[in-house]
Design a protein around this motif. Structure first.
Motif: not given
Length: 140
Positions: A78-95
């Motif tokens: 998978i192509p490597k990313s050099t920059e992170a996308c801005p994501i705010k701190k917190g708790e995220y869930y996957a169901r």
């Protein structure tokens, strides 16, 4: 039946079999949390549920994921990313997340695929996840 009719039926059956499309079937084999070198700022708390091995859990981000952090994929195509996308701190869930790879046929090979996603800052790891997938061909 005449010989010509047999030829026509043979041509039609070959043409029909050529229309069968190949796609990929994905099974998540394992998901493992990667801890940070000094501290873990990005926690991936996922598990696999049921016969279908659906992904469930949470991702806890203790600091804002901004451009100071690098998100990279290792041992993967998978192509490597050099920059992170801005994501705010917190708790995220996957169901009950299911990985569907019907459009991956031209990009990947069959078999085991291992992808290691790590979050780094100044070459120090602050968390990540190690995912192993099994890719097999299915006929549609």
């Amino acid at each position: 039946m005449s010989l010509e009719l047999h030829k026509v039926l043979l041509v039609l059956s070959i043409a029909n079999s050529a229309l069968v499309r190949a796609a990929l079937e994905v099974r998540i084999e394992s998901v493992t949390k990667i801890f940070g070198d000094n501290e873990t700022l990005f926690e991936f708390n996922f598990r696999l549920v049921g016969r279908q091995r659906l992904l469930n859990g949470t991702m806890i981000i203790h600091v804002d994921l901004d451009n100071e952090y690098d998100v990279s994929n290792e041992d993967s195509n998978i192509p490597k990313s050099t920059e992170a996308c801005p994501i705010k701190k917190g708790e995220y869930y996957a169901r009950n997340v299911e990985v569907i790879a019907d459009n991956w046929v031209q990009y990947t090979k069959l078999g085991l695929v291992r992808s290691i996603l790590v979050v780094k800052k100044d070459n120090v790891v602050y968390g990540g996840i190690d995912v192993v997938l099994v890719l097999s061909q299915k006929i549609m």
